[in-house]
Enzyme design. Structure first.
Site, mmCIF file in Angstrom:
data_model
loop_
_atom_site.group_PDB
_atom_site.id
_atom_site.type_symbol
_atom_site.label_atom_id
_atom_site.label_comp_id
_atom_site.label_asym_id
_atom_site.label_seq_id
_atom_site.Cartn_x
_atom_site.Cartn_y
_atom_site.Cartn_z
ATOM 1 N N ILE A 144 0.819 -1.225 0.000
ATOM 2 C CA ILE A 144 0.000 0.000 0.000
ATOM 3 C C ILE A 144 0.840 1.257 0.000
ATOM 4 O O ILE A 144 0.313 2.369 -0.071
ATOM 5 C CB ILE A 144 -0.953 0.030 1.215
ATOM 6 C CG1 ILE A 144 -0.168 -0.062 2.528
ATOM 7 C CG2 ILE A 144 -2.005 -1.050 1.112
ATOM 8 C CD1 ILE A 144 -1.032 0.085 3.766
ATOM 9 N N GLY A 145 2.155 1.141 0.073
ATOM 10 C CA GLY A 145 2.990 2.350 0.069
ATOM 11 C C GLY A 145 4.461 2.005 0.052
ATOM 12 O O GLY A 145 4.879 0.910 0.441
ATOM 13 N N GLY B 285 8.267 4.240 0.684
ATOM 14 C CA GLY B 285 8.874 5.538 1.006
ATOM 15 C C GLY B 285 10.364 5.412 1.170
ATOM 16 O O GLY B 285 10.989 4.425 0.776
ATOM 17 N N GLY C 284 11.252 2.325 3.567
ATOM 18 C CA GLY C 284 10.880 0.968 3.256
ATOM 19 C C GLY C 284 9.517 0.872 2.631
ATOM 20 O O GLY C 284 8.916 1.864 2.215
ATOM 21 N N LYS C 285 9.007 -0.377 2.535
ATOM 22 C CA LYS C 285 7.688 -0.629 1.972
ATOM 23 C C LYS C 285 6.684 -0.875 3.097
ATOM 24 O O LYS C 285 7.042 -1.362 4.168
ATOM 25 C CB LYS C 285 7.739 -1.839 1.044
ATOM 26 C CG LYS C 285 8.529 -1.603 -0.236
ATOM 27 C CD LYS C 285 8.462 -2.825 -1.155
ATOM 28 C CE LYS C 285 9.186 -2.549 -2.472
ATOM 29 N NZ LYS C 285 9.098 -3.711 -3.393
ATOM 30 N N VAL C 286 5.413 -0.545 2.820
ATOM 31 C CA VAL C 286 4.352 -0.726 3.801
ATOM 32 C C VAL C 286 3.293 -1.641 3.193
ATOM 33 O O VAL C 286 2.840 -1.427 2.051
ATOM 34 C CB VAL C 286 3.718 0.619 4.201
ATOM 35 C CG1 VAL C 286 2.636 0.392 5.249
ATOM 36 C CG2 VAL C 286 4.782 1.558 4.747
ATOM 37 N N LYS D 220 5.487 -2.250 8.178
ATOM 38 C CA LYS D 220 6.568 -1.553 7.475
ATOM 39 C C LYS D 220 7.789 -2.470 7.450
ATOM 40 O O LYS D 220 8.310 -2.863 8.482
ATOM 41 C CB LYS D 220 6.923 -0.235 8.173
ATOM 42 C CG LYS D 220 8.050 0.530 7.465
ATOM 43 C CD LYS D 220 8.618 1.649 8.312
ATOM 44 C CE LYS D 220 7.697 2.827 8.383
ATOM 45 N NZ LYS D 220 8.343 3.983 9.067
ATOM 46 N N ASP E 91 10.303 15.528 11.819
ATOM 47 C CA ASP E 91 9.824 15.370 10.441
ATOM 48 C C ASP E 91 8.312 15.498 10.403
ATOM 49 O O ASP E 91 7.612 14.676 9.795
ATOM 50 C CB ASP E 91 10.268 14.024 9.877
ATOM 51 C CG ASP E 91 10.177 13.983 8.347
ATOM 52 O OD1 ASP E 91 10.084 15.066 7.735
ATOM 53 O OD2 ASP E 91 10.203 12.877 7.773
#
Length: 998
Positions: free
Chosen positions: A697-698, A700, A703-705, A719, A818
């Site tokens: 689903i994502g 960044g 890493g990947k989610v 994650k 952040d």
């Protein structure tokens, strides 16, 4: 009942005496225990207040007389996180001289009787609390009071007339409140005053009372941000003992009176951010004690007086005025000068050659003038120069060799001059420099291997010069480099592979050089890369498909090279704001995502490209004149397609079987370590079974989610961090920070970390699943229509409460570092959670108010506070600025950085310029209903307050929550603003840290 009262009183007296005998505690101790019971003490600061003691003299914050009867003389409970009403019982201590409750959460108002019994009090400090209502009138009745500090509260109304009756008061501090009358002239009747601090209150516009000139004993006069208008009264020149005069952030106009030059004892004069005009007064040479003079951001003109520069100044700031002429040679005689800021004037002529020769110069800022001639060679002779800012002048000549030994330098900005010659070898390797800006000059030579010593270098800007040769591979040892701008030079050779694997690199600009060779395929390791511009070189070979795996790249320009082959389909994974492959030798079809008019200008002058949708490119499928042949070919393609579909389906089925079996094998081979932070209703193997690309689903920078639906019906987000444990040895992409931070946090507006799973090859973080993704994804997409104003307001308040918890309720406090809309997640009901703590830092007490110093800028562009980008100092004010940008996003609907804002502008600057010229209604999101204009404007003001360029002016997160709650739809009290949308000054916080206070 009446007849029984004497009996009841006797019984009560015996009970009290019995308790006292049982406890062994004297009467003053009993008073203090009553105070303890009336206050909330979450940190257990009063743990030593033990009822078993005979006296309270050993208790925390309590000071007693050294001789009998050992009465309490001082009660200091400052910085104790105490909450509750003012403990008026403290005035029952018969010999109390000193009472300090500073920096707590004392609230409510002060009754007229609060201090009626404090007759012995000499020192009273209630600063930095939450007290409301009018200032206490009866405090003026205390005969021996010498120090009164009620600053940084919420007192409102006028300064009471009774304050003229203080008999011995020496210090009166009322700054940073909500006082809204005018500054009264009767304060001049307090003849004993030594310090008067009224700064940052929303007083009605009015003049500086001329009567203040009668306070002949006054040493400190601090009237910043008081809505003062008119001229500076000449009577202030009568304050012979004055050491500190601060009238900054007002609307004072006219000339600086000549009478101020008679202040023989003044050490500091600050007049910046007013509307003062004309030349500086004659006779400034008489101020022999003057060390710091700041009249910046006015409309002053004329020349800089020789007599002013002849003083033994430590700091001289006259920037953003209209001064002309040269910098007097006398400035070189000062033995104390550490700061000289004259930027944005019209000064000309040479910089005095002896500048810095006799003084410990730390900062020199002459940006935006017309200085000419050569750079002074002795500017770093004191060995402490940190900032050399000379850009936008007309300086000529070489960079002196002596600059290479200036080890203390941290910022060098020489852009846009006429400097030339070869940069000294040692200068490339200065160990502490984090900004090196030499752009727009005529420097020549090469970047030397000595640059490997510049371990702290973050921004290297050398574009538009005549640098040549190959970029040395040693640049890959500058591990903190996040920006390298070297365009429009004459660099040759290949692009070093060591450069494109720097983990911190955000911007790489090398356009219009003579670089050649193939583009490195290992560029995918540069996972923070946001902007890549290699246009106008001689690169050949194919475009690496690995560029498509860069998670945050949004600017890609490879135009005007010799690139061949097809356009990698992986580039479609990028979310690009700018994309240009024109002027190459590319062939084949354009990938489907780029095959539309939006990218028409991205593929010019590539004769081998084809497209069925872009007009200027040839079609990829040319029609045949024979319809029969077309039919036959079509039939063949259809049949082949069916065979291929069946084959793919079979292959996919077999692949999934193989993948499942392999995963089971891996589970058997690998020993997973599960660390849980909550009671779990699932096992780690359920999570691992969901790590499939179909559940992605994502993706960044870290890493990947994946979305994981567990056997119990619960949904979680997983994650999976990039790289293996070995690869992360030098930097774990935030895993440790995320686990340490989220693992101990319990708050409804902080995303919940269920557990983490690790083995030798992988790290997983398992969170609660947020059905609506991130605020940034929703707000800046077609789904923004789901976010009406009530929902946006709810998100703002909940996110603020989450950050407030981090800053004020965690021990020690946590700075997120952040904060951005993409790190605020939304559940199914659009409830907000603050997420992604990979950059979070814990502020230990040892860091102090300045915060921790980072080796390079961390965070996201558009959200980074200006002082953080320049000083790399981490504190909670950086988070507050970033959250202010999020508020502006919610109100305007715009991204933090957008081409619409113009060059070198972000959302903060765009909002400020539009509001000041046209009013707040011109920046509000037009997609929202007009009935919420008032509420949106109120939140807009809070956002502008949070994004103040001065950290001192930003409220704490606890106050931000309060201000946002006051913006609700039924609230009668709104965050104050003037009719033209400008912020009122009385929201400035932490004014006690202001540099004007001596």
């Amino acid at each position: 009942m009446v007849a029984g009262r004497p009996l009841f009183s006797i019984v009560l007296l015996f009970v009290s005496l019995g308790a006292r005998l049982a406890l062994g505690l004297n009467q003053e101790g009993l008073f203090l225990l009553s105070i303890k019971r009336g206050l909330s003490d979450p940190d257990n600061a009063l743990a030593t207040w033990d009822e078993r003691a005979e006296t309270p003299c050993a208790w925390r914050g309590v000071t007693c007389e050294s001789t009998a009867p050992h009465s309490v003389t001082a009660l200091d409970l400052s910085n104790s996180n105490l909450a509750g009403p003012f403990p008026s019982l403290a005035c029952r201590l018969p010999r109390l001289l000193n009472l300090s409750l500073s920096n707590n959460f004392i609230g409510g108002s002060l009754s007229p009787l609060s201090f009626s019994s404090c007759k012995t009090l000499q020192f009273l400090d209630l600063s930095q609390n939450l007290i409301v209502g009018a200032l206490p009138e009866t405090v003026a009745d205390l005969p021996d009071l010498r120090h009164l500090d009620l600053s940084t509260n919420n007192f409102s109304g006028a300064i009471p007339v009774s304050y003229a009756n203080f008999q011995r008061l020496e210090v009166l501090s009322l700054f940073n409140n909500l006082l809204n009358a005018t500054i009264p002239s009767f304060l001049s009747k307090i003849s004993t005053l030594v310090e008067l601090r009224l700064a940052y209150n929303p007083f009605q516009p009015g003049p500086v009372p001329s009567e203040l000139g009668k306070l002949t004993g006054l040493e400190v006069l601090w009237l910043s941000g008081c809505n003062l208008v008119g001229t500076i009264p000449p009577s202030l020149g009568l304050l012979k003992n004055l050491t500190n005069l601060d009238l900054t952030y007002n609307n004072l106009s006219g000339l600086i009176p000549m009478s101020l030059t008679r202040l023989e004892n003044v050490v500091q004069i600050e007049l910046y951010s007013n509307k003062l005009s004309g030349p500086l007064p004659d006779g400034m040479g008489a101020m022999k004690s003057l060390e710091r003079f700041d009249a910046s951001r006015n409309m002053l003109n004329g020349s800089i007086p020789h007599e002013l520069c002849g003083l033994n100044l430590a700091s001289l700031s006259l920037y953003s005025n209209q001064f002309v002429g040269g910098l007097p040679e006398e400035i070189t005689r000062s033995t104390k000068l550490y700061e000289l800021k004259l930027f944005e004037n019209r000064l000309s002529g040479p910089i005095p050659a002896g500048l810095g020769r006799n003084s410990p110069l730390v900062l020199l800022d002459l940006v935006g003038n017309q200085f000419s001639g050569e750079l002074p060679g002795d500017i770093c002779k004191g060995g402490v120069l940190e900032e050399l800012l000379l850009m936008d002048n007309e300086l000529t000549g070489n960079l002196p060799e002596s600059y290479g030994s200036c080890q203390s330098l941290i910022r060098v900005r020489l852009r846009n001059n006429k400097l030339s010659g070869v940069v000294p070898a040692a200068f490339w390797g200065l160990p502490h420099v984090y900004t090196l800006e030499l752009a727009q000059n005529s420097f020549s030579g090469e970047i030397l291997p000595e640059i490997a010593r510049a371990k702290n270098l973050s921004q290297l800007t050398i574009s538009e010069n005549r640098f040549s040769g190959e970029i040395p591979k040693e640049i890959g040892e500058v591990y903190n480099l996040d920006q390298f701008s070297g365009g429009n030079n004459q660099f040759t050779g290949p692009l070093p592979e060591s450069l494109v694997v720097l983990s911190q690199l955000v911007k790489l600009e090398l356009q219009n050089n003579k670089l050649s060779g193939e583009l490195p395929s290992n560029i995918q390791k540069c996972r923070q890369l946001n902007e890549l511009n290699l246009a106008g070189n001689r690169f050949s070979g194919q475009i690496p498909a690995e560029i498509g795996s860069l998670p945050v790249l949004n600017y890609l320009d490879l135009s005007s090279n010799l690139l061949t082959g097809t356009i990698p389909s992986q580039l479609q994974n990028l979310k690009l704001n700018a994309f240009n492959l024109s002027g190459n030798r590319l062939t084949g079809g354009i990938p489907p995502s780029f095959n539309n008019e939006m990218y028409n200008s991205s593929f010019l002058n590539n004769p081998g490209l084809c497209s069925d949708n872009v007009d200027f490119l040839r079609p990829c499928n040319r029609a045949s004149s024979s319809s029969g042949l077309v039919w036959v070919l079509r039939s063949i393609f259809i049949l082949a397609g069916l065979v291929l579909a069946v084959g793919l389906a079979w292959f996919y089925w077999k692949y999934m079987q193989f993948k499942t079996s392999e995963r089971k094998k891996d589970l058997d081979k690998s020993k997973w370590i599960l660390t849980s932070f909550h009671k779990l209703s699932f096992r780690e193997d359920e999570v691992l079974d969901c790590l499939d690309e179909d559940n992605l689903i994502g993706s960044g920078g870290s890493g990947k989610v994946y979305k994981a639906i567990l056997s119990n019906g619960e949904t979680v987000a997983v994650k999976r961090l990039w790289g293996s444990l070995k690869a992360e040895a030098s930097g774990d992409y935030g895993f440790e920070a995320e686990v340490k931070t989220l693992g101990k946090i319990r708050h409804k507006n902080i995303v919940r970390l269920w557990c983490c799973c690790t083995n030798k090859d992988c790290k997983l973080l398992v969170y609660e699943y947020m059905a609506n993704g991130s605020l940034g994804d929703v707000l800046h997409s077609p789904k923004a229509g789901l976010l009406d104003w009530p929902i946006r307001y709810k998100i703002a308040v909940e996110a603020a409460e989450g950050l407030s918890y981090l800053h004020h309720d965690c021990v020690p406090p946590i700075v997120h570092r952040d904060v951005k809309s993409n790190n605020i997640l939304l559940d199914a009901e659009f409830g907000a959670r603050v997420a992604d703590f990979g950059l979070a830092k814990i502020l230990e007490a040892a860091f102090g108010k300045g915060g921790n110093s980072m080796s390079a800028v961390a965070g996201s562009y558009g959200y980074i506070a200006p002082e953080y980008a320049y000083t790399l100092r981490v504190n909670e004010k950086s988070d507050i600025y970033s959250f202010g940008v999020v508020l502006l996003e919610l109100v305007t609907g715009k991204r933090p950085v957008d081409p619409e804002f113009g060059e070198s502008k972000d959302l903060v600057q765009w909002v400020s310029s539009i509001v000041e010229r046209k009013g707040p209604e011109h920046v509000l999101d037009p997609r929202l209903a007009g009935c919420f204009m008032e509420e949106m404007s109120a939140v807009l003001n809070v956002g502008r307050l949070c994004t103040s360029p001065l950290p001192i002016s930003r409220p704490s997160m606890r106050r931000v929550v309060k201000l946002l709650l006051e913006c609700n739809f039924e609230a009668k009290v709104k965050p104050p603003s003037s009719k033209d949308g400008k912020l009122s000054p009385y929201y400035y916080e932490d004014a006690s840290d202001h540099g004007s206070v001596v």
